[in-house]
Design a protein around this motif. Structure first.
Motif, PDB file in Angstrom:
ATOM      1  N   THR A  50       0.815  -1.218   0.000  1.00 36.66           N
ATOM      2  CA  THR A  50       0.000   0.000   0.000  1.00 36.66           C
ATOM      3  C   THR A  50       0.849   1.269   0.000  1.00 36.66           C
ATOM      4  O   THR A  50       0.327   2.352  -0.253  1.00 36.66           O
ATOM      5  N   GLU A  52       1.928   2.494   2.698  1.00 36.98           N
ATOM      6  CA  GLU A  52       1.757   3.003   4.057  1.00 36.98           C
ATOM      7  C   GLU A  52       2.345   1.978   5.024  1.00 36.98           C
ATOM      8  O   GLU A  52       1.711   0.967   5.330  1.00 36.98           O
ATOM      9  N   GLU A  54       3.834   0.095   8.372  1.00 39.27           N
ATOM     10  CA  GLU A  54       3.555  -0.061   9.795  1.00 39.27           C
ATOM     11  C   GLU A  54       4.634  -0.941  10.412  1.00 39.27           C
ATOM     12  O   GLU A  54       5.355  -1.649   9.710  1.00 39.27           O
ATOM     13  N   ASP A  83       4.135  -3.183   4.554  1.00 41.59           N
ATOM     14  CA  ASP A  83       2.965  -2.457   4.029  1.00 41.59           C
ATOM     15  C   ASP A  83       2.070  -3.378   3.218  1.00 41.59           C
ATOM     16  O   ASP A  83       1.284  -2.919   2.394  1.00 41.59           O
ATOM     17  N   GLU A 120       5.845   7.251  14.797  1.00 41.66           N
ATOM     18  CA  GLU A 120       5.411   8.551  14.280  1.00 41.66           C
ATOM     19  C   GLU A 120       5.881   9.669  15.210  1.00 41.66           C
ATOM     20  O   GLU A 120       6.355  10.719  14.746  1.00 41.66           O
TER      21      GLU A 120
END
Length: 404
Positions: A50, A52, A54, A83, A120
């Motif tokens: 994706t 994105e 993690e 991802d 993050e």
């Protein structure tokens, strides 16, 4: 009373009782039909990459869960970013692990969410002190899970004492508003002095300076009271009256510097998230982050059988050891067949069938975790942290927000 807080005990998890009821019905049905097919199952969040990324963690608990079971398990390394595609693969007779699915997913989903949120926060202020202050927002029984995920993502410390005992790390923290209330308004100097006299020399002298008066006034009073012994001040100003927090921090910094207190650090806390941290990172020296980590969404992992056969339940007949293929299978919306994942030099996450071609210069990510019921991997938190931060750099984690 053996379990006063009503939490699920470890033995229930290990024995497969910490499960969804339909897995018990599944076992009863398959045993009635004398079936336990040999399967390969994969844990995934997204089928395709994706973009994105993690953080994957919780794998140490997965190893404990499957130890002694007649299965082989492969998984990403602790702290690896992903991802899409499988993060964990289980092979063996289905009834060897059917009831473990619920706990397996729980061990991975929530800690991975915590670690991703903590990463993050780490990347929002890469050169600042960032601490985990969120244990108060979760059930006490999983506080060490929060703090371990935070350390794995590169945070510098945490506040929970019992978690520190489990992790072998010292908890940090100085004073709450409750301490200031106990001394009363007008007696702030007395509170800070008593704290200085009471706690060990290894505890930083960080004065909480937003209790009764404005932040500037209390910060200057703390500096006058403790002098060179004062390491920093903490501003925990609530959002309801914060206004322009950046301006408040800059004002405190200016006034401290104007009076010769350039060495006094400013530490901020209170509902901070990555965007607000980025806005403050050039004017504050450190941050306490709580609800952004503990309120993070769990990674939506699921477990799906992707290959099935009626082969022997003898582990020597497993695909990983014999190379025998079963029949690819999947439900609608999922991808059948056993898959491998690899990291490409450009930071991509490549997913392909296990018997397909490897990408040029790609590094395989799935590694053995369990073989014939034995744990074949060691776990080191420092190594996992190093892996997480290095991989985050490779895939460009957080770069999209650098200019915020």
């Amino acid at each position: 009373m053996s379990n006063p807080f009503g939490t699920v005990p470890p033995e229930a998890i290990l024995e497969g009782d910490a499960t969804d009821a339909y897995f018990e019905r599944t076992r009863a049905t398959l045993e009635h039909a004398d079936k336990s097919p040999h399967v390969v199952a994969e844990v995934t969040a997204d089928q395709f990459p994706t973009g994105e990324f993690e953080v994957f963690t919780g794998v140490k608990d997965v190893a404990t869960l499957f130890e002694g079971r007649n299965v082989d398990v492969d998984a990403l390394p602790d702290g690896q970013l992903f991802d899409g595609g499988p993060v964990c693969r289980i092979e063996g007779p289905y009834l060897e692990f059917a009831e473990l699915e619920t706990s397996l997913l729980g061990f991975l989903s929530q800690p991975s969410g915590f670690a991703t949120a903590a990463l993050e926060a780490r990347f929002a202020a890469p050169d600042s002190l960032v601490l985990s202050f969120g244990a108060r927002h979760v059930h006490p029984s999983i506080a060490s899970t929060v703090e371990r995920a935070s350390l794995l993502a590169g945070l510098d410390g945490f506040s929970h004492v019992a978690a520190g005992e489990i992790l072998g790390r010292a908890a940090g923290g100085t004073m709450p508003h409750a301490l200031m209330f106990c001394f009363g308004e007008g007696n702030q100097a007395e509170a800070w002095t008593a704290f200085d006299e009471a706690v060990g020399e290894d505890v930083p002298r960080i004065a909480l300076t937003d209790t009764f008066w404005d932040e500037k006034s209390e910060s200057l009073l703390a500096a006058e009271t403790l002098g060179d012994d004062l390491d920093g001040v903490r501003l925990d100003t609530t959002g309801s009256r914060r206004g322009d927090f950046r301006h408040i921090v800059r004002e405190v910094r200016w006034e401290l510097d104007a009076r010769g207190h350039e060495d006094v650090d400013i530490f901020c806390s209170g509902g901070l998230e990555p965007a607000s941290i980025r806005n403050l990172r050039d004017v504050a020296d450190g941050f306490g982050v709580g609800s952004h980590i503990t309120g993070a969404d769990s990674v939506d992992f699921s477990l799906d059988i992707v290959e099935i056969s009626e082969g022997s339940s003898d582990p020597s007949s497993s695909r990983t050891q014999s190379g025998d293929d079963g029949e690819p299978i999947s439900k609608r919306g999922k991808l059948s067949g056993v898959k491998d994942v690899s990291r490409t030099p450009d930071g991509g996450h490549h997913i392909a069938l296990a018997d397909g071609e490897e990408p040029d210069e790609g590094a395989a990510l799935l590694e053995p975790l369990i073989r014939d019921g034995d744990v074949v991997r060691e776990f080191d938190l420092d190594e996992a942290t190093e892996r997480c931060l290095e991989d985050a750099g490779v895939v460009g984690f957080g770069h999209a927000n650098d200019g915020d």
